[in-house]
Design a protein around this motif. Structure first.
Motif, PDB file in Angstrom:
ATOM      1  N   GLU A   1      32.241 130.429 102.812  1.00 26.85           N
ATOM      2  CA  GLU A   1      32.385 129.047 103.290  1.00 26.85           C
ATOM      3  C   GLU A   1      33.285 128.929 104.510  1.00 26.85           C
ATOM      4  O   GLU A   1      33.342 127.871 105.127  1.00 26.85           O
ATOM      5  CB  GLU A   1      32.963 128.152 102.193  1.00 26.85           C
ATOM      6  CG  GLU A   1      32.130 128.059 100.943  1.00 26.85           C
ATOM      7  CD  GLU A   1      32.571 129.068  99.899  1.00 26.85           C
ATOM      8  OE1 GLU A   1      32.244 128.873  98.726  1.00 26.85           O
ATOM      9  OE2 GLU A   1      33.258 130.050 100.265  1.00 26.85           O
TER      10      GLU A   1
ATOM     11  N   SER B   1      36.347 125.351 107.417  1.00 27.66           N
ATOM     12  CA  SER B   1      35.692 125.308 106.118  1.00 27.66           C
ATOM     13  C   SER B   1      34.419 124.492 106.199  1.00 27.66           C
ATOM     14  O   SER B   1      34.419 123.383 106.735  1.00 27.66           O
ATOM     15  CB  SER B   1      36.623 124.685 105.060  1.00 27.66           C
ATOM     16  OG  SER B   1      35.922 124.418 103.872  1.00 27.66           O
TER      17      SER B   1
ATOM     18  N   ALA C   1      32.409 124.043 103.237  1.00 28.70           N
ATOM     19  CA  ALA C   1      32.006 124.015 101.827  1.00 28.70           C
ATOM     20  C   ALA C   1      30.871 123.022 101.623  1.00 28.70           C
ATOM     21  O   ALA C   1      30.908 121.903 102.144  1.00 28.70           O
ATOM     22  CB  ALA C   1      33.199 123.653 100.953  1.00 28.70           C
ATOM     23  N   ARG C   2      29.872 123.415 100.824  1.00 38.40           N
ATOM     24  CA  ARG C   2      28.668 122.608 100.689  1.00 38.40           C
ATOM     25  C   ARG C   2      28.672 121.717  99.452  1.00 38.40           C
ATOM     26  O   ARG C   2      27.713 120.976  99.222  1.00 38.40           O
ATOM     27  CB  ARG C   2      27.447 123.525 100.687  1.00 38.40           C
ATOM     28  CG  ARG C   2      27.212 124.166 102.053  1.00 38.40           C
ATOM     29  CD  ARG C   2      26.094 125.176 101.995  1.00 38.40           C
ATOM     30  NE  ARG C   2      24.891 124.616 101.415  1.00 38.40           N
ATOM     31  CZ  ARG C   2      23.824 125.341 101.102  1.00 38.40           C
ATOM     32  NH1 ARG C   2      23.838 126.646 101.291  1.00 38.40           N
ATOM     33  NH2 ARG C   2      22.756 124.764 100.576  1.00 38.40           N
TER      34      ARG C   2
ATOM     35  N   ARG D   1      33.371 122.882  95.447  1.00 36.80           N
ATOM     36  CA  ARG D   1      33.842 124.075  96.166  1.00 36.80           C
ATOM     37  C   ARG D   1      34.900 123.704  97.191  1.00 36.80           C
ATOM     38  O   ARG D   1      35.859 124.447  97.399  1.00 36.80           O
ATOM     39  CB  ARG D   1      32.654 124.765  96.843  1.00 36.80           C
ATOM     40  CG  ARG D   1      33.004 126.090  97.498  1.00 36.80           C
ATOM     41  CD  ARG D   1      33.635 127.051  96.531  1.00 36.80           C
ATOM     42  NE  ARG D   1      33.970 128.314  97.174  1.00 36.80           N
ATOM     43  CZ  ARG D   1      34.759 129.231  96.635  1.00 36.80           C
ATOM     44  NH1 ARG D   1      35.289 129.035  95.434  1.00 36.80           N
ATOM     45  NH2 ARG D   1      35.015 130.356  97.276  1.00 36.80           N
ATOM     46  N   ARG D   2      34.751 122.548  97.835  1.00 38.56           N
ATOM     47  CA  ARG D   2      35.789 122.080  98.763  1.00 38.56           C
ATOM     48  C   ARG D   2      37.125 121.948  98.051  1.00 38.56           C
ATOM     49  O   ARG D   2      38.161 122.428  98.535  1.00 38.56           O
ATOM     50  CB  ARG D   2      35.386 120.730  99.349  1.00 38.56           C
ATOM     51  CG  ARG D   2      36.424 120.093 100.277  1.00 38.56           C
ATOM     52  CD  ARG D   2      36.225 118.594 100.338  1.00 38.56           C
ATOM     53  NE  ARG D   2      36.434 117.973  99.040  1.00 38.56           N
ATOM     54  CZ  ARG D   2      36.000 116.754  98.715  1.00 38.56           C
ATOM     55  NH1 ARG D   2      35.331 116.033  99.596  1.00 38.56           N
ATOM     56  NH2 ARG D   2      36.235 116.260  97.510  1.00 38.56           N
TER      57      ARG D   2
END
Length: 340
Positions: A97, A114, A116-117, A121-122
């Motif tokens: 990521e 970053s 992140a999707r 996850r973020r």
């Protein structure tokens, strides 16, 4: 005009640079078409491209823009113990990521981006994984509010082509902002399979993508075009900048008066030294990535380019000691060594 840098001619000759510009405009352009535009054979273009890849000079990857998927981009400044910063940067570079991982000139700060999707996850990255790492002593997360499109993507070789050649190549595809979309784009398992291959090789053949997705090659082409149009997919070229004459890479962090953000961002997007510029949240309101021939060039940029812009109230310049990862590739000694 294209910016000529010392040492470039030893790495890329004029034909290489014209090929690079064609790939910047259209990363998947057929070599037969690019050769016809440049008045050389398809075999010559293919051979030159393979040589640049094998020397670790460039790599093409398909990247996912998380904004049309309903997520934000974040630029992270991570403070570390001095003894642990190098190991921290190495570890962060291996997280899928994270991109553009560099150790800044302070020697105890790592910067990365970053993408992140998912919100989960973020949060795992920003609230648990990174802050919980023993050598981390602080974290500032800047959310990207607006990305200012460059007037020409680096390395800005368009001046080496004729007007007719530039028309034949076309305008390229800008990365689309989420504000243009009515709703976030949903990706299917087949999409994910295609995108995973493109992340490793942006010029992967349609037959290979068809085998991975279970689709026909025409369907792969149609879906790829849809994702490009939506802005979810874009193609990025990673370069071994040190091998192209760049000796100084830096980030600048600006405090800009709100009323001047758009004007300052648009002005920076025209500068040959700027490879990325965005308005952000956080203690500074704008950041830009720079490539310069040397420290004297960086000084002139700060004093002459930035100094001429109204609305900037404060500037911080942080040169990179070492780049560990670009958009998709790991770096070692200024050379592309491994695709993640």
């Amino acid at each position: 005009m294209a910016t000529e840098l010392p040492g470039e001619s030893a790495i890329l000759d004029d034909l290489d640079k014209r090929i690079v510009h064609g790939l910047v405009v259209d990363a998947r352009i057929p070599f037969a078409k690019l050769g016809a535009i440049l008045d050389v054979s398809e075999q010559t273009v293919a051979r030159r491209y393979r040589a640049m890849r094998q020397r670790g000079v460039l790599h093409i990857s398909g990247q996912i823009n998380v904004v049309p998927l309903g997520h934000a981009r974040w630029i992270l400044r991570i403070r570390s113990t001095p003894s642990g910063a190098f190991r921290l940067a190495e570890a962060l570079a291996r997280l899928p990521e994270l991109s553009w991982v560099s150790l800044l000139s302070t020697g105890s700060e790592v910067m990365c981006v970053s993408r992140a999707r998912t919100a989960e996850r973020r949060d795992a990255l920003l609230l648990k994984l990174i802050p919980g790492t023993p050598q981390v002593t602080g974290l500032i997360a800047h959310e990207v509010m607006h990305n200012f499109p460059l007037d020409e993507d680096w390395p800005r070789y368009s001046a080496m082509l004729t007007a007719e050649q530039l028309r034949a190549l076309g305008p390229g595809r800008p990365v689309q902002d989420a504000a243009v979309l009515d709703a976030p784009v949903a990706l299917t398992p087949a999409d994910e399979a295609m995108l995973a291959i493109l992340a490793r090789d942006g010029r992967a053949p349609y037959a290979q993508l068809a085998a991975a997705t279970g689709w026909s090659a025409p369907r792969v082409a149609r879906r790829m075009a849809e994702l490009l149009e939506s802005g979810v997919l874009y193609f990025d070229l990673d370069f071994a900048l040190e091998r192209m004459g760049v000796t100084v890479r830096a980030a600048i962090w600006l405090r800009v008066r709100p009323a001047d953000l758009a004007a300052v961002g648009a002005a920076l997007a025209t500068c040959p030294e700027v490879t990325y510029v965005a308005a952000t949240t956080g203690p500074t309101t704008m950041t830009a990535a720079l490539v310069c021939r040397d420290t004297a060039h960086l000084y002139r940029f700060v004093t002459e380019r930035l100094g001429a812009l109204d609305g900037i109230t404060d500037v911080e310049v942080t040169p990179a000691l070492r780049l560990f990862k670009q958009a998709q590739v790991l770096m070692d000694a200024g050379r592309i060594t491994l695709v993640r």
